[in-house]
Design an enzyme around this catalytic site. Structure first.
Site, PDB file in Angstrom:
ATOM      1  N   SER A 179       0.866  -1.193   0.000  1.00  0.00           N
ATOM      2  CA  SER A 179       0.000   0.000   0.000  1.00  0.00           C
ATOM      3  C   SER A 179       0.889   1.224   0.000  1.00  0.00           C
ATOM      4  O   SER A 179       2.009   1.178   0.528  1.00  0.00           O
ATOM      5  CB  SER A 179      -0.857   0.017   1.269  1.00  0.00           C
ATOM      6  OG  SER A 179      -1.455   1.294   1.439  1.00  0.00           O
ATOM      7  N   TYR A 239      -1.918  -0.608  10.064  1.00  0.00           N
ATOM      8  CA  TYR A 239      -1.917  -1.003   8.644  1.00  0.00           C
ATOM      9  C   TYR A 239      -0.579  -0.635   7.991  1.00  0.00           C
ATOM     10  O   TYR A 239       0.048  -1.464   7.310  1.00  0.00           O
ATOM     11  CB  TYR A 239      -3.082  -0.289   7.966  1.00  0.00           C
ATOM     12  CG  TYR A 239      -3.291  -0.619   6.513  1.00  0.00           C
ATOM     13  CD1 TYR A 239      -3.816  -1.854   6.127  1.00  0.00           C
ATOM     14  CD2 TYR A 239      -2.999   0.315   5.517  1.00  0.00           C
ATOM     15  CE1 TYR A 239      -4.026  -2.148   4.777  1.00  0.00           C
ATOM     16  CE2 TYR A 239      -3.218   0.027   4.181  1.00  0.00           C
ATOM     17  CZ  TYR A 239      -3.739  -1.204   3.810  1.00  0.00           C
ATOM     18  OH  TYR A 239      -3.948  -1.489   2.483  1.00  0.00           O
TER      19      TYR A 239
HETATM   20  N1  LIG Z   1      -8.598  -0.936  -1.896  1.00  0.00           N
HETATM   21  C1  LIG Z   1      -7.655  -0.055  -1.610  1.00  0.00           C
HETATM   22  O1  LIG Z   1      -7.896   1.174  -1.622  1.00  0.00           O
HETATM   23  C2  LIG Z   1      -6.250  -0.530  -1.285  1.00  0.00           C
HETATM   24  C3  LIG Z   1      -5.241   0.436  -1.222  1.00  0.00           C
HETATM   25  C4  LIG Z   1      -3.947   0.028  -0.941  1.00  0.00           C
HETATM   26  C5  LIG Z   1      -3.661  -1.314  -0.728  1.00  0.00           C
HETATM   27  N2  LIG Z   1      -4.664  -2.228  -0.788  1.00  0.00           N
HETATM   28  C6  LIG Z   1      -4.298  -3.635  -0.539  1.00  0.00           C
HETATM   29  O2  LIG Z   1      -4.709  -4.423  -1.635  1.00  0.00           O
HETATM   30  C7  LIG Z   1      -4.982  -5.753  -1.180  1.00  0.00           C
HETATM   31  C8  LIG Z   1      -6.341  -6.173  -1.686  1.00  0.00           C
HETATM   32  O3  LIG Z   1      -7.319  -5.363  -1.093  1.00  0.00           O
HETATM   33  P1  LIG Z   1      -8.770  -5.109  -1.723  1.00  0.00           P
HETATM   34  O4  LIG Z   1      -8.934  -3.664  -1.824  1.00  0.00           O
HETATM   35  O5  LIG Z   1      -8.960  -5.982  -2.891  1.00  0.00           O
HETATM   36  O6  LIG Z   1      -9.662  -5.572  -0.477  1.00  0.00           O
HETATM   37  P2  LIG Z   1     -10.697  -6.760  -0.315  1.00  0.00           P
HETATM   38  O7  LIG Z   1     -11.164  -6.661   1.086  1.00  0.00           O
HETATM   39  O8  LIG Z   1     -11.679  -6.733  -1.443  1.00  0.00           O
HETATM   40  O9  LIG Z   1      -9.787  -8.075  -0.516  1.00  0.00           O
HETATM   41  C9  LIG Z   1      -8.948  -8.594   0.483  1.00  0.00           C
HETATM   42  C10 LIG Z   1      -9.019 -10.114   0.394  1.00  0.00           C
HETATM   43  O10 LIG Z   1      -8.097 -10.669   1.335  1.00  0.00           O
HETATM   44  C11 LIG Z   1      -8.729 -11.785   1.921  1.00  0.00           C
HETATM   45  N3  LIG Z   1      -8.136 -12.075   3.233  1.00  0.00           N
HETATM   46  C12 LIG Z   1      -8.181 -11.297   4.339  1.00  0.00           C
HETATM   47  N4  LIG Z   1      -7.601 -11.929   5.355  1.00  0.00           N
HETATM   48  C13 LIG Z   1      -7.159 -13.123   4.890  1.00  0.00           C
HETATM   49  C14 LIG Z   1      -6.485 -14.213   5.488  1.00  0.00           C
HETATM   50  N5  LIG Z   1      -6.164 -14.204   6.787  1.00  0.00           N
HETATM   51  N6  LIG Z   1      -6.195 -15.291   4.713  1.00  0.00           N
HETATM   52  C15 LIG Z   1      -6.547 -15.314   3.401  1.00  0.00           C
HETATM   53  N7  LIG Z   1      -7.208 -14.306   2.780  1.00  0.00           N
HETATM   54  C16 LIG Z   1      -7.503 -13.229   3.528  1.00  0.00           C
HETATM   55  C17 LIG Z   1     -10.178 -11.373   2.075  1.00  0.00           C
HETATM   56  O11 LIG Z   1     -11.030 -12.487   2.283  1.00  0.00           O
HETATM   57  C18 LIG Z   1     -10.417 -10.646   0.764  1.00  0.00           C
HETATM   58  O12 LIG Z   1     -10.907 -11.525  -0.244  1.00  0.00           O
HETATM   59  C19 LIG Z   1      -4.886  -5.708   0.340  1.00  0.00           C
HETATM   60  O13 LIG Z   1      -3.629  -6.231   0.764  1.00  0.00           O
HETATM   61  C20 LIG Z   1      -4.985  -4.235   0.662  1.00  0.00           C
HETATM   62  O14 LIG Z   1      -4.358  -3.909   1.871  1.00  0.00           O
HETATM   63  C21 LIG Z   1      -5.954  -1.873  -1.071  1.00  0.00           C
END
Ligand SMILES: NC(=O)c1ccc[n+]([C@@H]2O[C@H](COP(=O)([O-])OP(=O)(O)OC[C@H]3O[C@@H](n4cnc5c(N)ncnc54)[C@H](O)[C@@H]3O)[C@@H](O)[C@H]2O)c1
Length: 261
Positions: A141, A154
Site C-alpha cells: 500500500s 496497517y
Molecule cells: N482498496 C484499496 O484502496 C487498497 C489500497 C492500498 C492497498 N490495498 C491492498 O490491496 C490488497 C487487496 O485489497 P482489496 O482492496 O482488494 O480488499 P478486499 O477486502 O476486497 O480483498 C482482500 C481479500 O483478502 C482476503 N483475506 C483477508 N484476510 C485473509 C487471510 N487471513 N487469509 C486469506 N485471505 C484473507 C479477504 O477475504 C479478501 O478476499 C490488500 O492487501 C490491501 O491492503 C488496497
C-alpha cells in the site's frame, strides 16, 4: 498484453484486487490457484475464472496459518504443476490513532498483512529457489511509505510486507528469482467502501480525489480513484518475463497520491 506466465498462486483471490489479478493472469494464459480465507468465496471466484475459459483451482486457506499456506501451495502444485508466480494480495485494514489502537486489531493487521506474506514467501520461495526461477509480487500500500492518520497498524504491517518481499528478492536473486512490490493508493474495492461506510475516509470518490487538509492527506493528481484492473496490470507486468530484469522494485499505482516516493 504481457507474455503468458506459468502457474500462479494468488492470495486474497476472492477480493477486489485479487480477483482482478487472477483475471489478468488467466487472460494472459496462466493457470491460477486461488487462495482466500473464505472457502465458498474462493470456490465462487475460481468458478468465475473457469467460466471465462481459464484453468483455475481453489486452494482456500488462512494466510496467518503457516500449515494452511503450506497445504494450499502443495495443493496448487498438485493441480497445476510447479508454480512460476506468487502474488500476495490478502490484506485487512484496521483504522485507529496510535493512542487508541486495540491490541487484537494490531495483531490481526500484522498477522495477515506481514506474517501472511512471510508464510507465502517462505513456502513458495523455497520451491522457487530449488528450480532457479520464479517471480513474487506483493501488493502492499502507499501507506507503507507515507504517514497517514489512523493508519499506524496497517502502515506498519505493509512496511513489513515490503521488507520481507525485498529481502526474499535479494536472497534468491542468484537463483533466478525476482521479487517486487506494488503499492496501490485508493482503489475501488470492498475495502475502500468499508472505510467510507465507517467514516474513516470520504465515501465519495470526488472527495478522495480532492484530498483532505485536516488529515494532511493529499488528493489524487491523476483525478480518479483506481480500478482494481489498474493494479492488476502492473502486477501482471512485474510477474511476467517482460520484467525479467526487474527485481527489488516498488511501484506505486496511486495516481500520484504520494508524489512518487
Ligand atoms: N482498496 C484499496 O484502496 C487498497 C489500497 C492500498 C492497498 N490495498 C491492498 O490491496 C490488497 C487487496 O485489497 P482489496 O482492496 O482488494 O480488499 P478486499 O477486502 O476486497 O480483498 C482482500 C481479500 O483478502 C482476503 N483475506 C483477508 N484476510 C485473509 C487471510 N487471513 N487469509 C486469506 N485471505 C484473507 C479477504 O477475504 C479478501 O478476499 C490488500 O492487501 C490491501 O491492503 C488496497
Amino acid at each position: 498484453m504481457s507474455a503468458a506466465t506459468g502457474p500462479a498462486l494468488v492470495t486474497g483471490a476472492a477480493g477486489g484486487i485479487g480477483a482482478a489479478v487472477c483475471r489478468r493472469l488467466a487472460d494472459a494464459g496462466a493457470p491460477v490457484a486461488l487462495l482466500d480465507r473464505d472457502a465458498d468465496a474462493t470456490e465462487a471466484a475460481a468458478d468465475a475464472l473457469r467460466a471465462r475459459g481459464a484453468t483455475a483451482v481453489a486452494v482456500p486457506g488462512d494466510v496467518t496459518d503457516a500449515g494452511a499456506v503450506e497445504k494450499a501451495v502443495a495443493a496448487a502444485e498438485d493441480a497445476l504443476g510447479p508454480l512460476d508466480t506468487l502474488v500476495n494480495v490478502a490484506g485487512v485494514l484496521h483504522v485507529a490513532a496510535v493512542t487508541e489502537i486495540d491490541d487484537a486489531d494490531w495483531r490481526h493487521c500484522l498477522d495477515v498483512n506481514a506474517t501472511g506474506v512471510m508464510h507465502a514467501c517462505r513456502a513458495v520461495g523455497a520451491r522457487f529457489a530449488g528450480r532457479g526461477r520464479g517471480s513474487v509480487v506483493t501488493v502492499a500500500s502507499n501507506a507503507a511509505g507515507v504517514p497517514r492518520t489512523g493508519m499506524a497498524a496497517y502502515a506498519a504491517s505493509k512496511a513489513a510486507a515490503v521488507a520481507v518481499t525485498r529481502c526474499l528478492g535479494l536472497e534468491l536473486a542468484g537463483q533466478g528469482v525476482r521479487a517486487n512490490v506494488v503499492c496501490p493508493g485508493s482503489t475501488d474495492t470492498g475495502m475502500l467502501s468499508a472505510m467510507g461506510a465507517m467514516g474513516d475516509l470520504p465515501a465519495d470518490h470526488a472527495a478522495l480525489v480532492r484530498g483532505s487538509a485536516e488529515t494532511f492527506k493529499l488528493g489524487i493528481p491523476l483525478g480518479r480513484v483506481a480500478a482494481p484492473e489498474d493494479v492488476a496490470e502492473v502486477v501482471a507486468f512485474l510477474a511476467s518475463d517482460a520484467a525479467r530484469h526487474v527485481t527489488l522494485q516498488t511501484v506505486y499505482v496511486d495516481g500520484g497520491a504520494s508524489l512518487g516516493p
